[in-house]
Enzyme design. Structure first.
Site, mmCIF file in Angstrom:
data_model
loop_
_atom_site.group_PDB
_atom_site.id
_atom_site.type_symbol
_atom_site.label_atom_id
_atom_site.label_comp_id
_atom_site.label_asym_id
_atom_site.label_seq_id
_atom_site.Cartn_x
_atom_site.Cartn_y
_atom_site.Cartn_z
ATOM 1 C CE1 TYR A 56 12.837 13.623 5.584
ATOM 2 C CE2 TYR A 56 10.492 12.634 5.928
ATOM 3 C CZ TYR A 56 11.930 12.714 6.087
ATOM 4 O OH TYR A 56 12.466 11.677 6.308
ATOM 5 C CG HIS A 122 14.805 12.734 11.282
ATOM 6 N ND1 HIS A 122 13.795 13.539 10.365
ATOM 7 C CD2 HIS A 122 15.439 11.795 10.305
ATOM 8 C CE1 HIS A 122 14.006 13.272 9.189
ATOM 9 N NE2 HIS A 122 14.894 12.391 9.196
HETATM 10 P P1 NAD Z 1 13.455 6.977 -2.707
HETATM 11 O O1 NAD Z 1 14.375 5.897 -2.768
HETATM 12 O O2 NAD Z 1 11.888 6.592 -2.136
HETATM 13 O O3 NAD Z 1 13.253 7.927 -3.863
HETATM 14 C C1 NAD Z 1 12.136 8.929 -3.890
HETATM 15 C C2 NAD Z 1 12.387 9.645 -5.212
HETATM 16 O O4 NAD Z 1 12.115 8.790 -6.275
HETATM 17 C C3 NAD Z 1 11.441 10.946 -5.448
HETATM 18 O O5 NAD Z 1 12.253 12.056 -6.121
HETATM 19 C C4 NAD Z 1 10.385 10.366 -6.323
HETATM 20 O O6 NAD Z 1 9.825 11.535 -6.957
HETATM 21 C C5 NAD Z 1 11.018 9.309 -7.116
HETATM 22 N N1 NAD Z 1 10.156 8.307 -7.438
HETATM 23 C C6 NAD Z 1 9.165 7.798 -6.769
HETATM 24 N N2 NAD Z 1 8.624 6.558 -7.478
HETATM 25 C C7 NAD Z 1 9.101 6.672 -8.646
HETATM 26 C C8 NAD Z 1 8.924 6.008 -9.825
HETATM 27 N N3 NAD Z 1 7.920 5.131 -10.011
HETATM 28 N N4 NAD Z 1 9.660 6.436 -10.871
HETATM 29 C C9 NAD Z 1 10.691 7.506 -10.840
HETATM 30 N N5 NAD Z 1 10.744 8.142 -9.722
HETATM 31 C C10 NAD Z 1 10.013 8.038 -8.765
HETATM 32 O O7 NAD Z 1 13.974 8.015 -1.625
HETATM 33 P P2 NAD Z 1 13.200 8.947 -0.122
HETATM 34 O O8 NAD Z 1 12.023 9.853 -0.620
HETATM 35 O O9 NAD Z 1 14.411 9.398 0.493
HETATM 36 O O10 NAD Z 1 12.973 7.834 0.820
HETATM 37 C C11 NAD Z 1 11.236 7.397 0.966
HETATM 38 C C12 NAD Z 1 10.958 8.013 2.314
HETATM 39 O O11 NAD Z 1 11.543 7.590 3.429
HETATM 40 C C13 NAD Z 1 10.996 9.420 2.571
HETATM 41 O O12 NAD Z 1 10.234 10.283 1.845
HETATM 42 C C14 NAD Z 1 11.025 9.771 4.140
HETATM 43 O O13 NAD Z 1 9.602 9.692 4.162
HETATM 44 C C15 NAD Z 1 11.464 8.330 4.311
HETATM 45 N N6 NAD Z 1 12.990 8.366 4.915
HETATM 46 C C16 NAD Z 1 13.430 8.502 6.080
HETATM 47 C C17 NAD Z 1 14.660 8.655 6.507
HETATM 48 C C18 NAD Z 1 14.986 8.937 7.767
HETATM 49 O O14 NAD Z 1 14.148 8.943 8.735
HETATM 50 N N7 NAD Z 1 16.148 9.366 8.340
HETATM 51 C C19 NAD Z 1 15.585 8.788 5.545
HETATM 52 C C20 NAD Z 1 15.367 8.736 4.205
HETATM 53 C C21 NAD Z 1 13.878 8.453 3.857
#
Ligand code: NAD
Length: 331
Positions: A56, A122
């Protein structure tokens, strides 16, 4: 706060986890002080699970999180990852034992700690199964024996591969993303039953489908096909007409999952942490949920190809975008 046990790890985790990829500017640049306040607000309000990766922001998120967690390490459960360092093959990935051993030391340094609670390989779909099973996982188990990490997990997108590893290997946790939310619930068809059977920790990431399920909408790099973005926009508009923010409905839906231990939401702003916390324990309005799911139905459960061809889920479609590096674009 509502807490659950993460599989058989004995770790008591808040059912909302702090996804730290936005701290690495994966969704656009952020104001670091605001990110720090978001982390502090989250901890003060009972969020104890933090998920990050060297990938990230190409180490930026780990560096920032390490700074923001100074003096607070003992209050939280820290999860990071290994094996993914860039967007595409071949340079972006290295699942070798040698790299895993080096990577943990680098992460420990950036995160300013001497142990990782949950250490995950990952996006295993970018690796060869044979290497993941015969080389990467044994290296992870060795780190566990040495006490540098407490638990071993895997993360990824194609569910059939995650299922196979869960079934055949002795791992503690599995993280699936974009496969259980208002737009796609296929995690429950493929992965959830085997996770239940083995009682390991189930981590559901991206409940907002990487921002599609927000009023701001998807980032440019989002891989979902155009028709999914269009279908989601209709649902967003329908909610707006009823004075409901679709993100609230999406989170209520995700948080209500019976077998998910922690739902990871990407956050870097206090107002998002606040809004997201307000959805804990709230049941989605059944009428609204039914109507929104009807609108989404024609584009529901559409998933895309990710990783090596042999690891793709049967029925996966082509991605809309191919490997745009989001946090480079903004510079
Ligand atoms: P997400 O679906 O959680 O969306 C995140 C986005 O939504 C960001 O831009 C954030 O600012 C916005 N957001 C959050 N809350 C909000 C709200 N209340 N209103 C409007 N916008 C809002 O997607 P993500 O960040 O990809 O997934 C969550 C976490 O999961 C990641 O940060 C990561 O830590 C993990 N993840 C891991 C993998 C992997 O290991 N392969 C893949 C995807 C995500």
């Amino acid at each position: 706060m509502i807490y659950k046990m993460l599989g058989k790890t004995g770790l008591k985790v808040s059912i909302i986890g702090f996804g730290a990829s936005p701290l690495g500017a994966e969704f656009g640049q952020i104001v670091p002080e605001e990110g720090k306040r978001a982390v502090e607000y989250a901890i003060d309000h009972g969020i104890n699970y933090f998920d990050v990766s060297p990938y990230y922001g190409r180490t930026l998120a780990e560096k920032r999180l390490g700074e923001f967690l100074k003096g607070k390490r003992d209050k939280i459960i820290l999860a990071t990852k290994v094996g993914r360092y860039g967007i595409s093959l071949p340079d972006g990935f290295d699942f070798s034992a040698k790299r895993i051993i080096k990577s943990v030391e680098e992460s420990l340094q950036r995160l300013k700690t001497d142990y990782i609670d949950v250490f995950q390989i990952h996006d295993i779909e970018f690796g060869k199964r044979k290497q993941i099973i015969e080389e990467s996982l044994p290296a992870m188990f060795k780190l566990k024996r040495q006490g540098k990490i407490r638990f071993v997990g895997i993360t990824g997108y194609p569910l059939t591969l995650l299922k196979e590893i869960v079934e055949t290997q002795k791992i503690d946790t599995v993280l699936s993303y974009c496969r259980y939310n208002l737009l796609d619930t296929t995690m429950d068809d493929i992965l959830t039953p085997v996770v239940k059977k083995k009682s390991i920790g189930l981590i559901n990431a991206s409940p907002l489908h990487m921002r599609i399920l927000t009023e701001k909408g998807a980032p440019d790099w989002h891989p979902a096909p155009e028709k999914v973005l269009k279908g989601a926009k209709e649902a967003i508009q329908f909610c707006q007409e009823r004075k409901v923010n679709i993100s609230d409905l999406a989170l209520q839906f995700a948080f209500s999952h019976k077998y998910v231990d922690v739902t990871l939401v990407g956050m870097s702003k206090v107002r998002h942490v606040k809004a997201n916390l307000s959805n804990l324990g709230v049941k989605p309005d059944p009428d609204l949920l039914k109507k929104v799911r009807e609108i989404i139905k024609p584009v529901a459960n559409i998933f895309w190809k990710e990783g090596l061809p042999e690891n793709n889920d049967p029925g996966a479609t082509k991605k809309r975008t191919q490997g745009v590096q989001p946090n480079k674009k903004k510079k």
